[in-house]
Design a protein around this motif. Structure first.
Motif, mmCIF file in Angstrom:
data_model
loop_
_atom_site.group_PDB
_atom_site.id
_atom_site.type_symbol
_atom_site.label_atom_id
_atom_site.label_comp_id
_atom_site.label_asym_id
_atom_site.label_seq_id
_atom_site.Cartn_x
_atom_site.Cartn_y
_atom_site.Cartn_z
ATOM 1 N N ASN A 1 0.912 -1.391 0.032
ATOM 2 C CA ASN A 1 0.033 -0.095 0.013
ATOM 3 C C ASN A 1 0.885 1.313 -0.004
ATOM 4 O O ASN A 1 0.396 2.417 -0.634
ATOM 5 C CB ASN A 1 -0.751 -0.018 1.280
ATOM 6 C CG ASN A 1 -2.011 -1.065 0.927
ATOM 7 O OD1 ASN A 1 -2.338 -1.603 -0.112
ATOM 8 N ND2 ASN A 1 -2.460 -1.525 2.093
ATOM 9 N N TRP A 2 2.034 1.334 0.807
ATOM 10 C CA TRP A 2 2.668 2.356 0.753
ATOM 11 C C TRP A 2 3.350 2.672 -0.621
ATOM 12 O O TRP A 2 3.648 3.728 -1.100
ATOM 13 C CB TRP A 2 3.941 2.371 1.880
ATOM 14 C CG TRP A 2 3.392 2.789 3.107
ATOM 15 C CD1 TRP A 2 3.007 1.858 4.192
ATOM 16 C CD2 TRP A 2 3.451 3.930 3.563
ATOM 17 N NE1 TRP A 2 2.671 2.457 5.284
ATOM 18 C CE2 TRP A 2 2.962 3.923 4.950
ATOM 19 C CE3 TRP A 2 3.677 5.186 3.351
ATOM 20 C CZ2 TRP A 2 2.690 4.880 5.905
ATOM 21 C CZ3 TRP A 2 3.556 6.230 4.178
ATOM 22 C CH2 TRP A 2 3.003 6.065 5.608
ATOM 23 N N ARG A 3 3.939 1.748 -1.189
ATOM 24 C CA ARG A 3 4.519 1.612 -2.580
ATOM 25 C C ARG A 3 3.565 2.122 -3.667
ATOM 26 O O ARG A 3 3.758 3.042 -4.479
ATOM 27 C CB ARG A 3 5.330 0.155 -3.117
ATOM 28 C CG ARG A 3 6.601 0.010 -2.543
ATOM 29 C CD ARG A 3 7.042 -1.188 -3.101
ATOM 30 N NE ARG A 3 6.561 -2.435 -2.232
ATOM 31 C CZ ARG A 3 6.161 -3.435 -2.970
ATOM 32 N NH1 ARG A 3 6.682 -3.737 -4.088
ATOM 33 N NH2 ARG A 3 5.407 -4.519 -2.124
ATOM 34 N N LEU A 4 2.277 1.640 -3.442
ATOM 35 C CA LEU A 4 1.281 2.087 -4.523
ATOM 36 C C LEU A 4 1.087 3.535 -4.330
ATOM 37 O O LEU A 4 0.908 4.267 -5.121
ATOM 38 C CB LEU A 4 0.127 1.316 -4.149
ATOM 39 C CG LEU A 4 -1.255 1.470 -5.195
ATOM 40 C CD1 LEU A 4 -0.609 1.425 -6.728
ATOM 41 C CD2 LEU A 4 -2.302 0.667 -4.897
ATOM 42 N N ASP A 5 0.979 4.106 -2.934
ATOM 43 C CA ASP A 5 0.674 5.291 -2.916
ATOM 44 C C ASP A 5 1.898 6.168 -3.155
ATOM 45 O O ASP A 5 1.394 7.354 -3.657
ATOM 46 C CB ASP A 5 0.494 5.699 -1.412
ATOM 47 C CG ASP A 5 0.258 7.076 -1.084
ATOM 48 O OD1 ASP A 5 -0.722 7.469 -1.381
ATOM 49 O OD2 ASP A 5 0.823 7.539 -0.062
ATOM 50 N N GLY A 6 2.797 5.772 -3.175
ATOM 51 C CA GLY A 6 4.020 6.687 -3.609
ATOM 52 C C GLY A 6 4.294 6.723 -5.155
ATOM 53 O O GLY A 6 4.478 7.762 -5.890
ATOM 54 N N ARG A 7 3.809 5.393 -5.537
ATOM 55 C CA ARG A 7 3.889 5.696 -7.322
ATOM 56 C C ARG A 7 2.903 6.477 -7.761
ATOM 57 O O ARG A 7 2.879 7.294 -8.769
ATOM 58 C CB ARG A 7 3.566 4.365 -7.730
ATOM 59 C CG ARG A 7 4.750 3.259 -7.476
ATOM 60 C CD ARG A 7 4.488 1.968 -8.083
ATOM 61 N NE ARG A 7 5.517 1.125 -7.851
ATOM 62 C CZ ARG A 7 5.626 -0.232 -7.636
ATOM 63 N NH1 ARG A 7 4.573 -0.760 -7.621
ATOM 64 N NH2 ARG A 7 6.816 -0.903 -7.075
ATOM 65 N N LEU A 8 1.538 6.448 -7.228
ATOM 66 C CA LEU A 8 0.486 7.184 -7.430
ATOM 67 C C LEU A 8 0.630 8.801 -7.278
ATOM 68 O O LEU A 8 0.133 9.568 -8.211
ATOM 69 C CB LEU A 8 -0.742 6.729 -6.824
ATOM 70 C CG LEU A 8 -1.471 5.464 -7.072
ATOM 71 C CD1 LEU A 8 -2.567 5.214 -6.435
ATOM 72 C CD2 LEU A 8 -1.846 5.416 -8.664
ATOM 73 N N SER A 9 1.504 8.914 -6.273
ATOM 74 C CA SER A 9 1.531 10.641 -5.935
ATOM 75 C C SER A 9 3.223 11.040 -6.738
ATOM 76 O O SER A 9 3.355 11.883 -6.616
ATOM 77 C CB SER A 9 1.872 10.684 -4.521
ATOM 78 O OG SER A 9 2.918 10.014 -4.090
ATOM 79 N N GLY A 10 3.734 10.087 -7.382
ATOM 80 C CA GLY A 10 4.906 10.504 -7.971
ATOM 81 C C GLY A 10 6.000 10.508 -7.429
ATOM 82 O O GLY A 10 7.208 11.113 -7.778
ATOM 83 N N ARG A 11 6.252 9.971 -6.117
ATOM 84 C CA ARG A 11 7.336 10.157 -5.390
ATOM 85 C C ARG A 11 8.374 8.786 -5.815
ATOM 86 O O ARG A 11 9.578 8.913 -5.252
ATOM 87 C CB ARG A 11 7.184 9.951 -4.012
ATOM 88 C CG ARG A 11 6.361 11.185 -3.488
ATOM 89 C CD ARG A 11 6.287 11.258 -1.888
ATOM 90 N NE ARG A 11 4.761 10.857 -1.963
ATOM 91 C CZ ARG A 11 4.298 10.625 -0.822
ATOM 92 N NH1 ARG A 11 4.962 10.489 0.254
ATOM 93 N NH2 ARG A 11 2.812 10.185 -0.949
ATOM 94 N N ILE A 12 7.955 7.776 -6.260
ATOM 95 C CA ILE A 12 8.926 6.694 -6.362
ATOM 96 C C ILE A 12 9.084 6.420 -7.823
ATOM 97 O O ILE A 12 8.392 6.582 -8.633
ATOM 98 C CB ILE A 12 8.384 5.332 -5.689
ATOM 99 C CG1 ILE A 12 8.377 5.622 -4.136
ATOM 100 C CG2 ILE A 12 9.346 4.288 -6.119
ATOM 101 C CD1 ILE A 12 7.730 4.319 -3.444
#
Length: 111
Positions: free
Chosen positions: A100-111
């Motif tokens: 969930n953290w990775r998905l959130d980071g990808r969706l917000s453009g941080r990763i």
């Protein structure tokens, strides 16, 4: 009425029933303790478990991103509810194993 009046006493009846109920509960508790100690399916730990000392208070907190303030507040509140002080929290960062953290980071453009 006649007959044996002692067996009709409600206090005696209640006392006998309570003794029986609590004796059965005590026996079940004893069986549970014995089963817990003799559990053959319990995984045996080969390494001794070391208890880590309590974390020392941290003076500087990690910077908080503006979008994550509600999440950080919820996590901090949960940790404080567990008995730690807010000064003992060193940092809150996403785990690399959390999907969930990775998905959130990808969706917000941080990763």
């Amino acid at each position: 009425m006649g007959g044996n009046e002692g067996t009709m006493n409600p206090w005696l009846f209640m006392t006998i029933n309570m003794v029986v109920v609590f004796a059965v509960l005590a026996m079940l508790g004893l069986i549970m303790v014995i089963t817990h100690k003799l559990d053959p399916t319990k995984k045996k730990s080969k390494e001794p478990v070391n208890v880590a000392p309590a974390a020392a208070p941290v003076t500087a907190a990690a910077p908080v991103v503006a979008n994550d303030e509600p999440v950080v507040a919820a996590i901090t509140g949960a940790i404080v509810a567990m008995g730690y002080s807010s000064d003992q929290i060193a940092s809150i960062r996403p785990s690399e194993t959390s999907r969930n953290w990775r998905l959130d980071g990808r969706l917000s453009g941080r990763i």
